[in-house]
Write a protein that holds these residues in place. Structure first.
Motif, PDB file in Angstrom:
ATOM      1  N   UNK A  36     -21.711 -43.213 -31.125  1.00  0.00           N
ATOM      2  CA  UNK A  36     -20.488 -43.186 -31.728  1.00  0.00           C
ATOM      3  C   UNK A  36     -20.897 -43.084 -33.433  1.00  0.00           C
ATOM      4  N   UNK A  37     -22.129 -43.074 -33.710  1.00  0.00           N
ATOM      5  CA  UNK A  37     -22.612 -42.745 -35.099  1.00  0.00           C
ATOM      6  C   UNK A  37     -22.146 -43.597 -36.011  1.00  0.00           C
ATOM      7  N   UNK A  38     -21.908 -45.036 -35.552  1.00  0.00           N
ATOM      8  CA  UNK A  38     -21.312 -46.062 -36.349  1.00  0.00           C
ATOM      9  C   UNK A  38     -22.432 -46.729 -37.461  1.00  0.00           C
ATOM     10  N   UNK A  39     -22.144 -46.569 -38.510  1.00  0.00           N
ATOM     11  CA  UNK A  39     -23.206 -47.335 -39.602  1.00  0.00           C
ATOM     12  C   UNK A  39     -22.339 -48.138 -40.697  1.00  0.00           C
ATOM     13  N   UNK A  40     -22.992 -48.207 -41.903  1.00  0.00           N
ATOM     14  CA  UNK A  40     -22.584 -49.085 -42.779  1.00  0.00           C
ATOM     15  C   UNK A  40     -21.330 -48.247 -43.451  1.00  0.00           C
ATOM     16  N   UNK A  41     -20.117 -48.968 -43.855  1.00  0.00           N
ATOM     17  CA  UNK A  41     -19.242 -48.305 -44.293  1.00  0.00           C
ATOM     18  C   UNK A  41     -18.012 -47.775 -43.264  1.00  0.00           C
ATOM     19  N   UNK A  42     -18.454 -47.895 -42.038  1.00  0.00           N
ATOM     20  CA  UNK A  42     -17.404 -47.199 -41.013  1.00  0.00           C
ATOM     21  C   UNK A  42     -16.453 -48.639 -40.844  1.00  0.00           C
ATOM     22  N   UNK A  43     -15.104 -48.203 -40.629  1.00  0.00           N
ATOM     23  CA  UNK A  43     -14.013 -49.363 -40.303  1.00  0.00           C
ATOM     24  C   UNK A  43     -13.807 -48.895 -38.719  1.00  0.00           C
ATOM     25  N   UNK A  44     -13.987 -49.998 -37.928  1.00  0.00           N
ATOM     26  CA  UNK A  44     -14.078 -49.690 -36.327  1.00  0.00           C
ATOM     27  C   UNK A  44     -12.992 -50.545 -35.877  1.00  0.00           C
ATOM     28  N   UNK A  45     -12.086 -49.828 -35.397  1.00  0.00           N
ATOM     29  CA  UNK A  45     -10.786 -50.487 -34.604  1.00  0.00           C
ATOM     30  C   UNK A  45     -10.864 -50.182 -33.143  1.00  0.00           C
ATOM     31  N   UNK A  46     -10.482 -51.132 -32.265  1.00  0.00           N
ATOM     32  CA  UNK A  46     -10.238 -51.121 -30.776  1.00  0.00           C
ATOM     33  C   UNK A  46      -8.871 -51.806 -30.634  1.00  0.00           C
ATOM     34  N   UNK A  47      -8.073 -51.294 -30.013  1.00  0.00           N
ATOM     35  CA  UNK A  47      -6.825 -51.910 -29.550  1.00  0.00           C
ATOM     36  C   UNK A  47      -7.073 -52.614 -28.525  1.00  0.00           C
ATOM     37  N   UNK A  48      -7.220 -53.959 -28.356  1.00  0.00           N
ATOM     38  CA  UNK A  48      -7.837 -54.880 -27.372  1.00  0.00           C
ATOM     39  C   UNK A  48      -7.198 -56.300 -27.540  1.00  0.00           C
ATOM     40  N   UNK A  49      -7.395 -57.061 -26.307  1.00  0.00           N
ATOM     41  CA  UNK A  49      -7.199 -58.444 -26.381  1.00  0.00           C
ATOM     42  C   UNK A  49      -8.422 -59.063 -26.139  1.00  0.00           C
ATOM     43  N   UNK A  50      -8.379 -60.312 -26.344  1.00  0.00           N
ATOM     44  CA  UNK A  50      -9.814 -61.073 -26.229  1.00  0.00           C
ATOM     45  C   UNK A  50     -10.211 -61.436 -24.770  1.00  0.00           C
ATOM     46  N   UNK A  51      -9.154 -60.756 -23.898  1.00  0.00           N
ATOM     47  CA  UNK A  51      -9.544 -60.889 -22.437  1.00  0.00           C
ATOM     48  C   UNK A  51     -10.060 -59.784 -21.659  1.00  0.00           C
TER      49      UNK A  51
END
Length: 656
Positions: A302-317
């Protein structure tokens, strides 16, 4: 765009700057082969798994003690292989590696409450919570459970527990009493952390009455820590063993964190199967395997690193919450949201994405389909210039949804349909920042995952539908099931059909682009006249009709009294105010016939007002099939809307 052209291709500059490209250079510089294409990298990763996962550890900067050069012990055992058998590490230590005042977590709630926590503040709060847990007697291996919304406090509690080597398990606050007890009752947590309530669709739900019932049924809980969310000072007088989180943490000030470094496979999370065929399986995931697999998926895929703002619509279940929070280890800021995704006329998440410059946006395939049905065009109404990747999971993302994303959200975007599951707390197939996106396809099989598609004879095939299998061990395989000392239940779940080979239960196809197409769950595959049909093939066609909101198909034993075959029955939920008539039935059947085969055409089409789904949004064909056939449905607490099952009981349309 013609069918023989990808919908998107990364630019040369994007390929050159990708962390996956840097990883290939890293491999070559440290004695490995010179790799320039993803296909070659994947081949190397599954043929030399020890070298590959060792390179992931080094490249991603895992904090821990390797102990020796041994990476994989007993590689011939599946299950039974051991990864990094001499290593010791701590999951929380890796997630809390960053310091400073920059955002670690940003939160928005449906009630318009917003907050942000910097890295130093996050470390301080984890320190205080960890001290409180230690004072309560929590030690490595003890279970700490969360009955919580997707709040910053949930992340803090999980990190505090894992810093001590405790095992974290969570479910979302919309679970009913029995659903919570079915899960936590099996693992016997010593501490239960719960919010006083939650917000959804502009409603405030009080969970204190549920908590009173739950505590009566979980006698092993020594302390109930209540987090105020819907009320500033909830009344805890009627709750046994209850203390507010502020009182729980009050005696402790922030100190340097103490991390318990434990073996690579020390239990970290207990997850739960979401099916409706019995009490949920308690799936145990190890700290090292979870961390290493998530780092691989975040950094390389996903090429994620410092400065990225990562969102996932999810619940804790849902396992995507666990996947999301691991983004801290890659340097990302976690973007949390709690509540309905359809507030503000469906714009609430896109308002968030635009205002907070979200770079990676994750959601479900059903959400994307719903946006298209609503006619929303976020790319025209919002500034999504920061958005680089959109991830989708939960169910197959149909080709038309690919078109919608590139037409109405953003044209220069890595659209990654991803698939794996709670069982492996990660993905078998997912995205790749250096590969093109083809319509309807998951971009690639995951690095280090020896995934194949097998036909009914157990032979690998390409361009044909078959069973998704993984023929070699990988680090995020469960360490086992809770209360399954000899591994009988574990082996029966994944290795019964093909001994020594992981059988995942997805009905898939390996494409000419080396991507995957998912046609549904194997146990929901229809079999009229002995021909296997994936339900996703039907859903894709019928849900293209404007009148149809969603659908569900089952195979009904036919004839009912003396069945010798099955017939396909399709249930449809229509737009509000519409009624299924003969003309629409004919249009539905014609749409399916024209775009699939006559075998796919349902013998009966039935209108229902709602379709049952799990709390993670997956429709439950097997539960509906049981209802239609007069069989019991177990574990209805796994459903978000169990009342919907009544739509399918004793229907006259299914008798002729």
């Amino acid at each position: 765009m013609s069918a023989d052209q990808p919908l998107w291709h990364p630019s040369p500059a994007r390929i050159a700057s990708a962390k996956l490209t840097a990883f290939m250079r890293h491999v070559a510089q440290h004695g490995g082969p010179s790799l320039h294409e993803y296909a070659n990298l994947h081949d190397w990763s599954v043929s030399q798994p020890g070298n590959f996962w060792s390179a992931v550890w080094d490249f991603c900067g895992v904090i821990g003690d390797r102990g020796s050069d041994r990476v994989l012990q007993y590689p011939e055992r599946m299950p039974g292989a051991r990864w990094f058998p001499d290593a010791r590490l701590n999951y929380a230590e890796n997630l809390l590696r960053n310091t400073g005042s920059g955002d670690a977590i940003v939160f928005r709630g449906e009630n318009r409450v917003a907050s942000r926590i910097g890295h130093d503040e996050l470390r301080h709060e984890v320190s205080r919570f960890a001290q409180a847990l230690r004072a309560a007697g929590i030690r490595p291996g003890d279970r700490v459970a969360g009955y919580m919304p997707n709040l910053p406090g949930t992340v803090i509690a999980m990190l505090a527990a894992s810093s001590l080597g405790a095992v974290w398990s969570s479910c979302s606050p919309d679970f009913g009493v029995q659903g919570v007890v079915d899960r936590f009752g099996q693992i016997e947590p010593r501490i239960l952390i719960a919010a006083d309530g939650y917000f959804y669709n502009r409603n405030t739900i009080d969970n204190l009455p549920r908590l009173k019932e739950i505590m009566a049924l979980l006698p092993g809980v020594e302390k109930l820590v209540v987090v105020p969310y819907t009320c500033a000072a909830p009344d805890l007088a009627g709750l046994p063993k209850a203390v507010s989180v502020h009182e729980f943490m009050a005696p402790f000030s922030a100190k340097p964190l103490r991390f318990e470094r434990l073996p690579f496979d020390h239990p970290l999370f207990i997850m739960y199967s979401s099916g409706t065929t019995g009490v949920p399986k308690c799936i145990v995931h190890g700290a090292g395997g979870t961390l290493l697999q998530h780092l691989k998926e975040h950094v390389l895929h996903t090429d994620i690193g410092s400065g990225d703002r990562l969102f996932y619509f999810t619940t804790c279940g849902w396992m995507m919450w666990n996947w999301l929070v691991s983004g801290l280890a890659a340097g990302a800021t976690l973007m949390l949201y709690d509540g309905s995704p359809f507030l503000a006329k469906g714009d609430v998440l896109w308002d968030y994405a635009a205002e907070e410059k979200i770079s990676v946006f994750g959601t479900s395939a059903k959400y994307i389909d719903a946006l298209a049905k609503l006619g929303l065009e976020p790319g025209k109404t919002h500034d999504l210039s920061a958005l680089r990747a959109l991830l989708s999971t939960g169910s197959p993302l149909v080709p038309e949804s690919f078109d919608y994303v590139y037409r109405s959200i953003k044209s220069d975007l890595q659209l990654a349909s991803i698939s794996g599951g709670t069982d492996i707390i990660s993905c078998f197939a997912l995205g790749c920042p250096v590969l093109p996106v083809w319509r309807g396809e998951l971009q690639c099989r995951g690095l280090g995952m020896k995934v194949e598609v097998w036909n009914d004879e157990g032979r690998p095939v390409r361009g044909e539908k078959g069973e998704l299998v993984c023929t070699a061990p990988f680090p995020s395989m469960p360490t086992g099931f809770w209360n399954d000392a000899d591994g009988t239940k574990y082996r029966a779940a994944y290795f019964e059909r093909y001994p020594g080979v992981w059988h995942h239960g997805d009905y898939v196809e390996l494409t000419s682009h080396d991507g995957l197409m998912i046609h549904g769950r194997s146990d929901a595959v229809l079999n009229p006249g002995g021909v296997r049909i994936g339900t996703a093939e039907i859903y894709r066609q019928v849900e293209r009709l404007d009148e149809v909101v969603e659908s569900l198909a089952i195979g009904q034993d036919w004839p009912p009294q003396q069945p010798n075959d099955v017939r396909v029955v399709l249930f449809v939920r229509l737009r509000e105010g519409l009624t299924l008539d003969a003309a629409l039935v004919q249009r539905i059947k014609q749409q399916i016939r024209d775009n699939t085969t006559p075998r796919h055409v349902p013998a009966a089409v039935v209108q229902v007002s709602d379709i049952p789904r799990t709390k993670s949004g997956k429709i439950v064909e097997l539960a509906v099939r049981n209802v239609v056939h007069g069989q019991p449905v177990k574990n209805v607490e796994a459903l978000a809307n169990p009342e919907a099952l009544e739509n399918f009981r004793n229907r006259d349309e299914l008798r002729s």
